[in-house]
Design a protein around this motif. Structure first.
Motif, PDB file in Angstrom:
ATOM      1  N   GLN A 216       2.360   1.707  -3.415  1.00 46.57           N
ATOM      2  CA  GLN A 216       1.365   2.208  -4.360  1.00 46.57           C
ATOM      3  C   GLN A 216       1.136   3.702  -4.171  1.00 46.57           C
ATOM      4  O   GLN A 216       1.031   4.445  -5.146  1.00 46.57           O
ATOM      5  N   ARG A 217       1.082   4.152  -2.923  1.00 46.24           N
ATOM      6  CA  ARG A 217       0.910   5.582  -2.660  1.00 46.24           C
ATOM      7  C   ARG A 217       2.109   6.377  -3.177  1.00 46.24           C
ATOM      8  O   ARG A 217       1.955   7.465  -3.716  1.00 46.24           O
ATOM      9  N   PHE A 218       3.305   5.815  -3.018  1.00 50.31           N
ATOM     10  CA  PHE A 218       4.511   6.483  -3.518  1.00 50.31           C
ATOM     11  C   PHE A 218       4.487   6.532  -5.047  1.00 50.31           C
ATOM     12  O   PHE A 218       4.831   7.549  -5.657  1.00 50.31           O
TER      13      PHE A 218
ATOM     14  N   ARG B 293       8.277   6.109   6.530  1.00 45.51           N
ATOM     15  CA  ARG B 293       7.156   5.222   6.871  1.00 45.51           C
ATOM     16  C   ARG B 293       7.533   3.753   6.687  1.00 45.51           C
ATOM     17  O   ARG B 293       7.099   2.898   7.458  1.00 45.51           O
TER      18      ARG B 293
ATOM     19  N   ARG C  98       1.887   6.568  -6.971  1.00 48.05           N
ATOM     20  CA  ARG C  98       0.864   7.517  -7.424  1.00 48.05           C
ATOM     21  C   ARG C  98       1.247   8.959  -7.158  1.00 48.05           C
ATOM     22  O   ARG C  98       0.589   9.872  -7.635  1.00 48.05           O
TER      23      ARG C  98
ATOM     24  N   GLU D 265       1.370  10.360  -4.085  1.00 48.80           N
ATOM     25  CA  GLU D 265       0.683  10.898  -2.915  1.00 48.80           C
ATOM     26  C   GLU D 265       1.666  11.289  -1.816  1.00 48.80           C
ATOM     27  O   GLU D 265       1.384  12.190  -1.040  1.00 48.80           O
ATOM     28  N   ILE D 266       2.788  10.580  -1.760  1.00 47.22           N
ATOM     29  CA  ILE D 266       3.815  10.886  -0.754  1.00 47.22           C
ATOM     30  C   ILE D 266       5.153  11.018  -1.469  1.00 47.22           C
ATOM     31  O   ILE D 266       5.356  10.465  -2.553  1.00 47.22           O
TER      32      ILE D 266
ATOM     33  N   GLU E 100       9.182  10.752   2.870  1.00 51.27           N
ATOM     34  CA  GLU E 100       8.076  10.214   3.659  1.00 51.27           C
ATOM     35  C   GLU E 100       7.933   8.713   3.439  1.00 51.27           C
ATOM     36  O   GLU E 100       7.662   7.954   4.365  1.00 51.27           O
ATOM     37  N   TYR E 101       8.141   8.267   2.191  1.00 52.95           N
ATOM     38  CA  TYR E 101       8.068   6.842   1.892  1.00 52.95           C
ATOM     39  C   TYR E 101       9.097   6.071   2.709  1.00 52.95           C
ATOM     40  O   TYR E 101       8.775   5.068   3.348  1.00 52.95           O
TER      41      TYR E 101
ATOM     42  N   VAL F 281       0.833  -1.199   0.000  1.00 49.39           N
ATOM     43  CA  VAL F 281       0.000   0.000   0.000  1.00 49.39           C
ATOM     44  C   VAL F 281       0.870   1.252   0.000  1.00 49.39           C
ATOM     45  O   VAL F 281       0.619   2.212  -0.734  1.00 49.39           O
ATOM     46  N   LEU F 282       1.919   1.221   0.798  1.00 55.99           N
ATOM     47  CA  LEU F 282       2.840   2.356   0.855  1.00 55.99           C
ATOM     48  C   LEU F 282       3.537   2.561  -0.491  1.00 55.99           C
ATOM     49  O   LEU F 282       3.666   3.689  -0.967  1.00 55.99           O
TER      50      LEU F 282
END
Length: 88
Positions: free
Chosen positions: A61-63, A76, A65, A67-68, A72-73, A58-59
């Motif tokens: 995928q957010r990176f 986290r 896209r 989003e972060i 931050e990636y 999930v992390l």
């Protein structure tokens, strides 16, 4: 015997009947299509119902896209790897 209508229905009568029947059947078809689409949408089939994956996925995928950001990636991801995992 047609009483007061004269010789019967003229070309305008046939044209009006044709237009009204086309309008009736068109509205009926549009109504059925709208009903089927609304029933299909309310059944909950909006998209895939897969699980999103592991927290790392999930992390990632957010990176991907955007989003972060990278800092931050990594922070986290480090927090995920350093935290003790809860097992059932």
């Amino acid at each position: 015997m047609m009483f007061w209508y004269g010789e019967g229905m003229g070309w305008w009568g046939y044209a009006l009947m044709t237009v009204s029947m086309l309008l009736f059947w068109g509205l009926l078809v549009v109504g059925v299509v709208a009903l089927v689409r609304s029933l299909g949408r309310s059944s909950g089939s909006d998209g895939p119902t897969e699980s999103p994956g592991t927290p790392e996925q999930v992390l990632a995928q957010r990176f991907a896209r955007g989003e972060i950001d990278e800092a931050e990636y990594h922070s986290r991801l480090a927090a995920l790897h350093d935290s003790p995992r809860l097992t059932k």
